[in-house]
Design a protein around this motif. Structure first.
Motif, mmCIF file in Angstrom:
data_model
loop_
_atom_site.group_PDB
_atom_site.id
_atom_site.type_symbol
_atom_site.label_atom_id
_atom_site.label_comp_id
_atom_site.label_asym_id
_atom_site.label_seq_id
_atom_site.Cartn_x
_atom_site.Cartn_y
_atom_site.Cartn_z
ATOM 1 N N ILE A 195 0.834 -1.211 0.000
ATOM 2 C CA ILE A 195 0.000 0.000 0.000
ATOM 3 C C ILE A 195 0.865 1.255 0.000
ATOM 4 C CG2 ILE A 195 -1.655 1.339 1.372
ATOM 5 C CD1 ILE A 195 -2.759 -1.421 2.333
ATOM 6 N N MET A 196 1.907 1.295 0.820
ATOM 7 C CA MET A 196 2.782 2.475 0.870
ATOM 8 C C MET A 196 3.540 2.654 -0.433
ATOM 9 S SD MET A 196 4.280 2.477 4.781
ATOM 10 C CE MET A 196 4.662 0.727 4.891
ATOM 11 N N ASN A 197 3.957 1.544 -1.054
ATOM 12 C CA ASN A 197 4.617 1.578 -2.365
ATOM 13 C C ASN A 197 5.791 2.557 -2.386
ATOM 14 O OD1 ASN A 197 4.968 0.802 -5.055
ATOM 15 N ND2 ASN A 197 3.633 2.434 -5.816
ATOM 16 N N LEU A 198 6.639 2.473 -1.378
ATOM 17 C CA LEU A 198 7.816 3.334 -1.293
ATOM 18 C C LEU A 198 9.034 2.606 -1.861
ATOM 19 C CD1 LEU A 198 7.279 4.839 2.274
ATOM 20 C CD2 LEU A 198 6.846 5.936 0.071
ATOM 21 N N PRO A 199 10.079 3.339 -2.210
ATOM 22 C CA PRO A 199 11.280 2.705 -2.763
ATOM 23 C C PRO A 199 11.841 1.647 -1.821
ATOM 24 C CG PRO A 199 11.365 5.076 -3.056
ATOM 25 C CD PRO A 199 10.177 4.809 -2.194
ATOM 26 N N ALA A 200 12.461 0.620 -2.405
ATOM 27 C CA ALA A 200 13.007 -0.478 -1.617
ATOM 28 C C ALA A 200 14.085 -0.009 -0.654
ATOM 29 C CB ALA A 200 13.561 -1.551 -2.553
ATOM 30 N N SER A 201 14.696 1.130 -0.965
ATOM 31 C CA SER A 201 15.769 1.651 -0.121
ATOM 32 C C SER A 201 15.251 2.396 1.106
ATOM 33 C CB SER A 201 16.657 2.595 -0.936
ATOM 34 O OG SER A 201 15.883 3.676 -1.457
ATOM 35 N N THR A 202 13.927 2.557 1.246
ATOM 36 C CA THR A 202 13.363 3.289 2.379
ATOM 37 C C THR A 202 13.713 2.581 3.683
ATOM 38 O OG1 THR A 202 11.493 3.970 1.000
ATOM 39 C CG2 THR A 202 11.263 4.246 3.388
ATOM 40 N N PRO A 203 14.271 3.299 4.657
ATOM 41 C CA PRO A 203 14.642 2.664 5.932
ATOM 42 C C PRO A 203 13.431 2.019 6.604
ATOM 43 C CG PRO A 203 15.620 4.851 5.756
ATOM 44 C CD PRO A 203 14.674 4.717 4.608
ATOM 45 N N ILE A 204 13.671 0.894 7.278
ATOM 46 C CA ILE A 204 12.598 0.160 7.945
ATOM 47 C C ILE A 204 11.894 1.032 8.978
ATOM 48 C CG2 ILE A 204 12.050 -1.827 9.391
ATOM 49 C CD1 ILE A 204 12.751 -2.490 6.491
ATOM 50 N N ASP A 205 12.665 1.800 9.759
ATOM 51 C CA ASP A 205 12.053 2.659 10.780
ATOM 52 C C ASP A 205 11.089 3.656 10.155
ATOM 53 O OD1 ASP A 205 13.447 1.336 12.707
ATOM 54 O OD2 ASP A 205 14.981 2.885 12.982
ATOM 55 N N GLU A 206 11.425 4.153 8.979
ATOM 56 C CA GLU A 206 10.543 5.102 8.298
ATOM 57 C C GLU A 206 9.264 4.416 7.829
ATOM 58 O OE1 GLU A 206 10.557 7.831 4.243
ATOM 59 O OE2 GLU A 206 12.466 7.498 5.313
ATOM 60 N N LEU A 207 9.390 3.186 7.346
ATOM 61 C CA LEU A 207 8.208 2.437 6.924
ATOM 62 C C LEU A 207 7.277 2.173 8.101
ATOM 63 C CD1 LEU A 207 9.805 -0.228 4.537
ATOM 64 C CD2 LEU A 207 8.451 1.756 3.864
ATOM 65 N N LEU A 208 7.857 1.771 9.231
ATOM 66 C CA LEU A 208 7.042 1.442 10.398
ATOM 67 C C LEU A 208 6.337 2.661 10.972
ATOM 68 C CD1 LEU A 208 9.473 -1.050 12.176
ATOM 69 C CD2 LEU A 208 7.309 -1.625 11.054
ATOM 70 N N ALA A 209 6.958 3.836 10.858
ATOM 71 C CA ALA A 209 6.404 5.048 11.466
ATOM 72 C C ALA A 209 5.529 5.846 10.503
ATOM 73 C CB ALA A 209 7.540 5.935 11.969
ATOM 74 N N ARG A 210 5.487 5.474 9.249
ATOM 75 C CA ARG A 210 4.809 6.305 8.250
ATOM 76 C C ARG A 210 3.314 6.440 8.559
ATOM 77 N NH1 ARG A 210 5.612 8.592 3.345
ATOM 78 N NH2 ARG A 210 3.913 8.592 1.827
ATOM 79 N N GLU A 211 2.857 7.678 8.480
ATOM 80 C CA GLU A 211 1.442 7.950 8.713
ATOM 81 C C GLU A 211 0.618 7.525 7.501
ATOM 82 O OE1 GLU A 211 1.326 11.903 11.469
ATOM 83 O OE2 GLU A 211 2.187 12.137 9.466
ATOM 84 N N ALA A 212 -0.610 7.153 7.770
ATOM 85 C CA ALA A 212 -1.569 6.836 6.714
ATOM 86 C C ALA A 212 -2.528 8.012 6.553
ATOM 87 C CB ALA A 212 -2.344 5.572 7.059
#
Length: 749
Positions: A195-212
């Protein structure tokens, strides 16, 4: 495949052992019966559709039929039938049963012989991945002409007994995606990543904290438009900003965004808002013919209908759907698009209904509380929480006997935070009592945001963090004064309201209403107002109430409503209004008066109280009156004095210090918990804190000064009372306070 079959066989064997032991345990109580009993059960009410992953739960669900002969003679040729929804895939069916597939999946089972006081186990499983054709779930029922099918009692039928197993003659099982599935094992669920569809290089912490970002579509009726007029858009804007603030203050990583304010031709004259909600839910009115298209073209995940219902005896201001119940957080678009709905009354009886956070939470699977929703919401722990005669989190219902005189605070249930010095919820692993709405909302946030494909993409960071006055740490100073010193019956008198932002941040979407106070209580009743301010309008006491235009002013019977879109720190603004004194003003010892208060977003501002004496004519006015002195001494039945739970004081338990109320130097109020450490010197290390309504007045407050000193008055430690001061250690992370100054308190004999 052999590994999968082994897992399935082991799972069924485990369930058989448990159920056989249960039946044997209760067999003495059944011995007097001569009719065989049948017990159909499964270990849970959902099955995954994603395949078998041993670390996340199996995608098969074993069913066990326990047949027991409690009598003293052998039973021969006993039959029973199990029916399952079409397209349900069954496997490992015992030899006693024949499977047929017509409209339904039917298991016709026969037991040739069942000896006295013996039990027979017949089992099968449902294969989740091969049952996709059933849709959201499937039904399982069992019947027999030769035996009695056992049914669970009221407690057993829910999770109130702490047991996830389901039993009975008619069961329903949800077919769901495993939203925790993480094939690449990077700790971010695969569904969220997609769903977020962010680049594979996006840090894990950023993925976990990303707002919806959850999109909200507002629809409104001609009645709402006619009643609110120019305030309609402000009402929708305030709903979004207040919900965003509440979710933000509760550490829920969701931002709501309005994607439309559309009129629909709903002209039914409903007497209660429930009728409106039912029409919306069932789409029984032609006005909703284009709603699905509006949802798709706007990208709305949630739909809010604004409708004005005339004054009536029903105090309910809105209805909303509870979605995803029992679906373990799986908000699939196929089953939920267009179903996250609410109908809100914006008519005369519901002018203060601004905080929609609990409504949106209900749409996202949060039930009110476990007392009335023992199975919870989308997860078992997706529910509000309350303490008897203490507090209720958002969504939990005031007046429920289990909670006594508890009052609502602007918090979602969360066992990892404090509410008035105690846990705000119950650990989610507690099957019967778990209450952790914050975890649930965060867990499902991306799935909800993807219910309808987004049309207007906005990065979460681009949505402004607006701050409104919701009884939080941000406050206004609202002062109200009368222009004249006396008022005459049936004549207008004028007041000035001055609003100053005393906080350090810009405050937005402020909704101001004027209220009338009689003998210390806010009176539910309209007044005849006049205003010429561009900030204000008069919302009529009836939908049909018409305004009278006098020059550049309007006059109407109703409630004066003023809105401020934003006000900067330190800024002030003011507006005037006039009110016509009616012929029967409140009296104290035969002396008349008017006592007015300003409410901001539904919260009375006590500093705005103003009194003016009322006289029948100018002769009496010339003689004067001291009635307002008596009015000022009247106890108030609203505001902080009416709240329960304010008697709580700081406590020490082991090496934990809980402080329910700390007044900060800027006037804000928090609740905090500290760890007491003993490395070199005694220190208080901050573990957690929560902001509270700054307007409440606890019996005992700790103080934190601008010099960085926390003062704890009258703290009971080891049977003695002490006043303790602790000083903030600059730059400490986590926050630590040391250099304790302890004064023992000696009671008078």
């Amino acid at each position: 495949m052999n590994a999968i079959n082994t897992q399935r066989s082991e799972a069924i064997a485990r369930v058989q052992q448990i159920l056989l032991a249960t039946v044997l345990l209760f067999s003495p109580f059944l011995a007097s019966a001569q009719v065989a009993t049948i017990d159909l059960s499964a270990e849970r009410d959902f099955v995954y559709q994603d395949g078998v992953y041993s670390s996340l739960g199996e995608s098969i669900l074993p069913f066990v039929v326990t047949v027991h002969n409690p009598g003293t003679t052998t039973i021969n040729a006993m039959e029973f039938t199990v029916e399952l929804s079409a397209n349900t895939s069954v496997g490992n069916v015992d030899s006693e049963c024949i499977v047929s597939e017509e409209t339904l999946i039917v298991l016709t089972c026969s037991i040739d012989e069942l000896k006295a006081n013996r039990t027979k186990i017949v089992d099968f499983f449902v294969d989740g991945p091969n049952s996709l054709g059933v849709g959201e779930g499937f039904a399982v029922s069992i019947s027999s002409n030769d035996a009695t099918v056992l049914e669970p009692d009221t407690v057993e039928a829910t999770l109130a007994d702490g047991d996830r197993r389901i039993r009975g003659s008619n069961l329903f099982v949800h077919l769901v995606r495993n939203i925790d599935l993480d094939i690449n094992q990077n700790t971010v669920p695969d569904l969220d990543e997609a769903i977020m569809n962010l680049p594979a290089s996006t840090p894990i912490d950023e993925l976990l904290a990303r707002e919806a970002v959850v999109d909200v579509l507002f629809i409104y009726t001609p009645a709402a438009s006619q009643y609110l007029g120019q305030k309609l858009e402000a009402r929708a804007r305030a709903i979004i900003s207040s919900a965003n603030q509440t979710f933000r203050e509760n550490d829920v990583a969701i931002k709501f965004k309005s994607v439309g304010l559309e009129e629909i031709p709903y002209t039914a004259i409903d007497t209660v808002i429930l009728t409106t909600f039912d029409a919306l839910l069932e789409k029984t009115d032609p006005a909703f013919d284009e709603l699905d298209n509006l949802i798709i073209t706007s990208g709305g995940d949630i739909v809010v209908m604004l409708h004005a219902v005339d004054t009536n005896v029903d105090p309910t201001c809105g209805w909303t759907t509870l979605n995803g119940t029992g679906r373990q957080g799986d908000f699939q678009s196929l089953y939920h698009q267009g179903n996250l709905l609410s109908a809100i009354n914006v008519g005369p009886d519901c002018l203060f209904n601004l905080n929609m956070a609990p409504v949106f939470a209900s749409n996202m699977g949060i039930a009110r509380e476990r007392q009335r929703s023992p199975d919870g919401g989308t997860f078992s722990f997706s529910a509000g929480y309350g303490i008897l005669d203490g507090f209720l989190t958002l969504g939990a219902a005031i007046g429920t006997p289990s909670f006594g005189s508890a009052f609502t605070i602007n918090r979602f249930s969360n066992p990892n935070s404090l509410c008035l010095g105690v846990d705000c919820g119950v650990d989610r692993n507690d099957v019967a009592n778990g209450a952790d709405a914050v975890y649930s909302l965060n867990k499902t946030r991306h799935l909800v945001s993807a219910i309808t494909p987004t049309i207007f993409h906005v990065e979460p960071s681009a949505i402004e963090d607006k701050i409104a006055v919701l009884g939080s740490v941000y406050d206004l100073n609202v002062v109200q004064t009368s222009v004249e010193t006396s008022a005459i019956i049936n004549e207008f008198t004028e007041f000035v309201v001055n609003v100053t932002n005393t906080s350090s941040v810009t405050l937005s979407d402020i909704d101001i209403q004027l209220a009338h106070v009689n003998t210390g209580s806010i009176v539910e009743g309209a007044q005849y107002y006049e205003t010429s301010s561009s900030l204000c309008t008069i919302l009529g006491s009836k939908l049909s109430a018409a305004a009278v235009v006098v020059g550049d002013a309007i006059q109407k019977t109703g409630t004066l409503n003023c809105t401020i879109e934003s006000i900067a720190p330190g800024a002030s603004l003011s507006f005037n209004y006039r009110i016509q004194i009616d012929s029967t003003p409140p009296l104290i010892d035969s002396a008349g008066y008017y006592h007015e208060v300003v409410e901001v977003n539904g919260n009375p501002q006590l500093e705005s109280l103003v009194c003016i004496p009322v006289f029948p004519n100018f002769v009496n006015a010339n003689a004067g009156s001291s009635v307002c002195g008596a009015v000022q001494n009247l106890p108030l039945t609203f505001g902080p004095q009416s709240l329960a739970g304010l008697e709580q004081v700081a406590t020490v338990t082991g090496n934990r210090l809980s402080v329910p109320f700390i007044r900060l130097d800027d006037g804000s109020l928090i609740s905090a918990e500290f760890q007491i450490t003993f490395f070199g010197e005694v220190r208080f290390e901050l573990l957690s804190y929560q902001t509270l309504d700054s307007s409440i007045a606890p019996f005992v407050e700790a103080r934190f000064t601008d010099a960085g000193v926390l003062s704890l008055p009258n703290l009971l430690v080891g049977g003695l009372n002490y006043d303790i001061d602790a000083t903030l250690e600059p730059g400490s992370d986590p926050v630590k306070l040391g250099a304790l100054n302890i004064t023992a308190l000696v009671s008078n004999p």
